[in-house]
Design a protein around this motif. Structure first.
Motif, mmCIF file in Angstrom:
data_model
loop_
_atom_site.group_PDB
_atom_site.id
_atom_site.type_symbol
_atom_site.label_atom_id
_atom_site.label_comp_id
_atom_site.label_asym_id
_atom_site.label_seq_id
_atom_site.Cartn_x
_atom_site.Cartn_y
_atom_site.Cartn_z
ATOM 1 N N SER B 263 0.867 -1.232 -0.007
ATOM 2 C CA SER B 263 -0.012 -0.080 0.106
ATOM 3 C C SER B 263 0.851 1.087 -0.111
ATOM 4 N N VAL B 264 1.863 1.219 0.710
ATOM 5 C CA VAL B 264 3.054 2.316 0.729
ATOM 6 C C VAL B 264 3.583 2.346 -0.627
ATOM 7 N N ALA B 265 3.621 1.487 -1.230
ATOM 8 C CA ALA B 265 4.457 1.482 -2.545
ATOM 9 C C ALA B 265 3.819 2.135 -3.437
ATOM 10 N N LYS B 266 2.051 2.084 -3.496
ATOM 11 C CA LYS B 266 1.312 2.582 -4.426
ATOM 12 C C LYS B 266 1.312 4.143 -4.298
ATOM 13 N N VAL B 267 1.419 4.668 -3.089
ATOM 14 C CA VAL B 267 1.545 6.060 -2.604
ATOM 15 C C VAL B 267 2.620 6.583 -3.373
ATOM 16 N N LEU B 268 3.965 5.807 -3.296
ATOM 17 C CA LEU B 268 5.194 6.370 -3.363
ATOM 18 C C LEU B 268 5.152 6.375 -5.242
#
Lengths: 375, 293
Positions: B263-268
C-alpha cells in the motif's frame, strides 16, 4: 418565470430569494421529518458540501477532479480519530487498536486529542495537500484529462493506503462506534438534531462563499481560465494560482463535509473515499447544473435520495440507474437541468417574437458547457 | 538473487500494465478520448475466456481460441461505444471520461447479473503450469507467457501503424485531421478502426489476466487507474513512451513493495509520477509541437 428557473439562475434578487427559500426549507425540515429521515437528510447535506466544492472547481474552473473522496476522507478520518480518542478518555487507547494494533496510540494520532487542534487540522491538512498537489500540477501546466487522471490515482492510492494500515486506521472496517461528539452524547436525538442544524448551517455558508467568490474578480478569472487559459496568461494573470485556490477551497469544503459526516453516519471506511465514490460525487453536480450556484446542491441531494430509495427496493438497480445518469446527463444534457429550464424558456421566447431574453440565454447556455477543440 | 527476483516481478507487472495500457495509448494518446470503460473491455475479454473454456473444455485450445475472440469481443464493444456515444463528444474530452464511466458501471453490473458477483476461475493450460528454472530462480510460465504476449502485441501494433495502409491512415488522421480528410481519407472510418483496435487490445489483456488469478466484475477497475498513469507518464502519441513507462512503473511498484509494503508502494509510485511530471509535464516521449500546452 418559473420557480425552478429562479432557483438555478444566478442574479442578485433571485439568488437571495432562492437562498432564503433554501434556508427556510432546511430549518423547517426537523419539524416535519422523522428522526430517521432527518438523519438521512443530514448525511445528504454532508455529501452536498462536497458537491458545492466540485461545482466551484469543475463547473466554474473546469478542473475535473475525480478525487474529492480523498479530501472528504481526510476530513472524515481526522474527525473520526479525534472522536475515537475523545471516547477513550485522556491518555486512553481507542478500542480497535487494542484489538488489531499494538495497544499503543501512534505518535501521529496524538495531535488529534485536543478538540481545537483537531478542528484546525481538519481544515489545514486537506487545504495543504490540495494546494501542494495543485501547485505541483498546475504550475507545470499539466491540465485537463491529465489532472483528472492524477486526481483519480490519488484517490486510489489513498484508499489502498487506508486499507493497508489496519492497525492505525481500522483497515477495511474503517472507524466506527463513536459515543460522543465534542462531549455531546450521540445517542440523544436532540443532539442528532443539533448535528443536522450544524450541517445545514455549514452548507448554507459554503453556498454563500461560492456565490461571493463567483461574483468577485476571482470568480471572473476562474471562468476565464476555464475557457481560455492561455489568453488569461497573456493578460498577465497567473492561471495556476487561480486554479490552486479553487482546488483548495473545494478540498476544504469536501473535508468539512467529511468531518460532519462521521458523527452523523457513525462510520467512515475506505469504501467512502476510493475511486468509485469520488466519481460518484460528480453526477449530482452534473444533473443540477455544474456551473450554477444551487444546482450542485439540489442535484447532489436528489441523487443521494434516489440512491437510498432505489437500492432499498432493487439492489442492483441503483448501479444501472447511476450508469444511465452518467451517460444520459453528460452526453445529452451537459448543462444539467438548469440548462433544460433555459432551453424551455428560449423555446417560449422564440414562439413569442420580440422577447429580448433569448439571445442572452443562448450566451449563458454556452457559458454552462465549455467546449474545447481537440488538442 | 533477491534483486533479480524483484526485477522479474517488476517486469512481469510491467507487462500486465503494458497490455492494459497499450489500447489506451491508442485511444487516449492518439485520439484524445479518455475511455474509462477500457477496464470493463478487459473484463469482457476475461469473461470471454471463461465462456470459451466452458464450451471447449480443453484449457490449451480454449486459451488460444480466447485470445483472438477476446480481441473481437473487446473491439466490438469499443466499436459500439464509439458509434453510439463517443463520436458525438470528440469536442468534449473531459465529458467523455464521465460518459464512459457510466458505461463502465453498467457493464460491471451486467457482468454481475450474468456471471454472478463471486469471482470465477479459468484453468490455465498444462503447458503453462509450473515454472522455468533459471539459475536457481523459478519463473512462472504464465508470467513468461504474458511477457511474451505483451511483446508480441507491441510489435504487432507498431508494425500495423508503421507499415500497413491502415496504419498510415491512422497516423495521418492523428497528425492532421483536416489535411487527411482533404487527401481523401475518411476520418470517421479511421476513428472507428482505431477504436476497434484499441478496445480489442483491452480484450486480449483481459484474456491474459485470467492466467494470473480468478476474475470478477471489477477486474477492470483494479488496472484502469494504473494503466492511465502509464499513459500519462509515457506521454502521448507514441508507443515507445508507453512501453518504457509501463516497465518503469512495474519495476518501481515491485521495488518499493520490496522495501516497504504494497500500500505504501502505491503512494510512492504516485508521488514519483507527480514529481516526474515536474520535469516532463508532457510525459516521457512527446511530439514537439508549437502549441501552447
Amino acid at each position: 418565470m418559473n420557480v425552478f428557473t429562479a432557483l438555478l439562475r444566478p442574479g442578485r434578487a433571485r439568488t437571495l430569494a432562492a437562498f432564503g427559500l433554501a434556508a427556510a426549507v432546511l430549518l423547517l425540515a426537523p419539524m416535519v421529518l422523522s428522526p430517521f429521515r432527518l438523519d438521512l437528510l443530514a448525511k445528504f447535506l454532508c455529501l452536498a458540501m462536497v458537491a458545492v466544492g466540485i461545482g466551484l472547481a469543475w463547473g466554474r474552473g473546469g478542473l475535473l477532479t475525480l478525487g474529492q473522496g480523498v479530501y472528504f476522507g481526510l476530513g472524515a478520518y481526522l474527525m473520526a480519530m479525534h472522536l475515537k480518542l475523545a471516547d477513550a478518555g485522556p491518555g486512553g487507547v481507542p478500542d480497535f487498536m487494542l484489538l488489531y494494533g499494538t495497544g499503543q496510540v501512534p505518535g501521529w494520532w496524538e495531535p488529534l486529542r485536543s478538540p481545537v487542534s483537531a478542528i484546525v487540522l481538519i481544515l489545514l491538512v486537506p487545504a495543504g495537500l490540495a494546494a501542494l498537489l495543485g501547485w505541483a500540477v498546475f504550475t507545470r501546466r499539466v491540465r485537463g484529462a491529465y489532472f483528472a487522471i492524477l486526481s483519480q490515482a490519488l484517490a486510489a492510492a489513498f484508499a489502498i493506503l487506508l486499507i493497508g494500515q489496519q492497525q492505525t486506521t481500522g483497515g477495511t472496517n474503517g472507524l466506527n462506534g463513536f459515543r460522543a461528539f465534542f462531549g455531546y452524547d450521540l445517542a440523544d436525538p436532540l443532539n442528532k438534531q443539533m448535528l443536522y442544524l450544524i450541517a445545514a448551517g455549514a452548507l448554507l455558508v459554503m453556498v454563500a462563499v461560492v456565490r461571493q467568490l463567483s461574483v468577485s474578480r476571482f470568480g471572473e478569472l476562474l471562468v476565464a481560465v476555464r475557457d481560455q487559459e492561455d489568453r488569461v496568461r497573456f493578460l498577465g494573470y497567473d492561471p495556476a494560482a487561480v486554479k490552486v485556490v479553487a482546488y483548495a477551497v473545494a478540498a476544504v469544503m469536501a473535508a468539512v463535509g467529511g468531518a460532519l459526516f462521521v458523527p452523523i453516519a457513525g462510520i467512515v471506511s475506505p469504501a467512502d473515499v476510493g475511486v468509485v465514490p469520488s466519481i460518484g460525487f460528480l453526477i449530482g453536480v452534473a444533473i443540477g447544473g455544474r456551473a450554477t450556484l444551487l444546482g450542485p446542491v439540489l442535484g447532489s441531494i436528489a441523487v443521494s435520495w434516489a440512491q437510498t430509495s432505489i437500492s432499498e427496493q432493487f439492489p442492483s438497480g441503483w448501479i444501472y440507474f447511476q450508469g444511465a445518469l452518467f451517460i444520459l446527463v453528460i452526453a445529452f444534457l451537459p448543462g444539467g437541468l438548469a440548462s433544460f429550464a433555459g432551453k424551455l424558456r428560449r423555446r417560449r421566447a422564440a414562439a413569442a417574437p420580440g422577447d429580448a431574453g433569448a439571445s442572452g440565454d443562448a450566451a449563458r447556455d454556452h457559458e454552462l458547457v465549455p467546449e474545447r477543440s481537440p488538442a | 538473487m533477491d534483486i533479480i527476483a524483484q526485477l522479474f516481478a517488476g517486469l512481469s507487472l510491467g507487462s500486465v500494465l503494458l497490455l492494459a495500457a497499450l489500447g489506451l495509448s491508442l485511444t487516449f494518446g492518439q485520439m484524445g478520448v479518455i475511455n474509462m470503460a477500457h477496464g470493463e473491455f478487459m473484463m469482457a475479454g476475461a469473461y470471454t475466456a471463461f465462456v470459451v473454456q466452458g464450451v471447449v473444455g480443453d484449457a490449451g485450445v480454449s486459451l488460444l481460441l480466447a485470445l483472438p475472440l477476446g480481441f473481437v469481443v473487446g473491439g466490438l464493444l469499443g466499436l459500439l461505444l464509439e458509434a453510439t456515444l463517443i463520436h458525438r463528444m470528440y469536442r468534449r474530452p473531459l465529458d467523455t471520461l464521465l460518459v464512459t464511466w457510466g458505461v463502465a458501471l453498467v457493464l460491471q453490473q451486467v457482468a454481475r447479473d450474468v456471471f454472478g458477483a463471486p469471482n470465477v476461475d479459468v484453468r490455465a493450460p498444462a503447458w503453462l503450469s509450473g515454472a522455468v528454472q533459471i539459475g536457481g530462480l523459478a519463473l512462472p510460465r504464465t508470467r513468461l507467457f504474458i511477457l511474451t504476449l505483451a511483446i508480441v502485441c507491441v510489435v504487432a501494433l507498431a508494425l500495423a501503424l508503421r507499415a500497413t495502409p491502415l496504419g498510415r491512415r491512422i497516423r495521418a488522421v492523428v497528425q492532421n485531421r483536416d489535411l487527411a480528410e482533404a487527401s481523401g481519407i475518411s476520418s470517421r472510418a479511421t476513428d472507428r478502426v482505431t477504436f476497434f483496435i484499441g478496445s480489442g487490445l483491452a480484450g486480449v489483456a483481459g484474456v491474459a489476466l485470467t492466467l494470473l488469478g480468478s476474475i470478477g466484475p471489477t477486474l477492470g477497475t483494479n488496472y484502469i487507474v494504473d494503466a492511465f498513469l502509464v499513459v500519462v507518464a509515457g506521454g502521448i502519441g507514441q508507443i515507445k513512451g508507453t512501453v518504457i513507462a509501463a516497465t518503469a512503473l512495474g519495476l518501481m511498484q515491485s521495488f518499493f513493495e520490496y522495501s516497504t509494503t504494497a500500500s505504501v508502494a502505491k503512494v510512492l509510485v504516485f508521488v514519483t509520477i507527480v514529481a516526474f511530471l515536474q520535469l516532463r509535464p508532457q510525459g516521457l516521449v512527446s511530439v514537439r509541437t508549437r502549441s501552447l500546452a
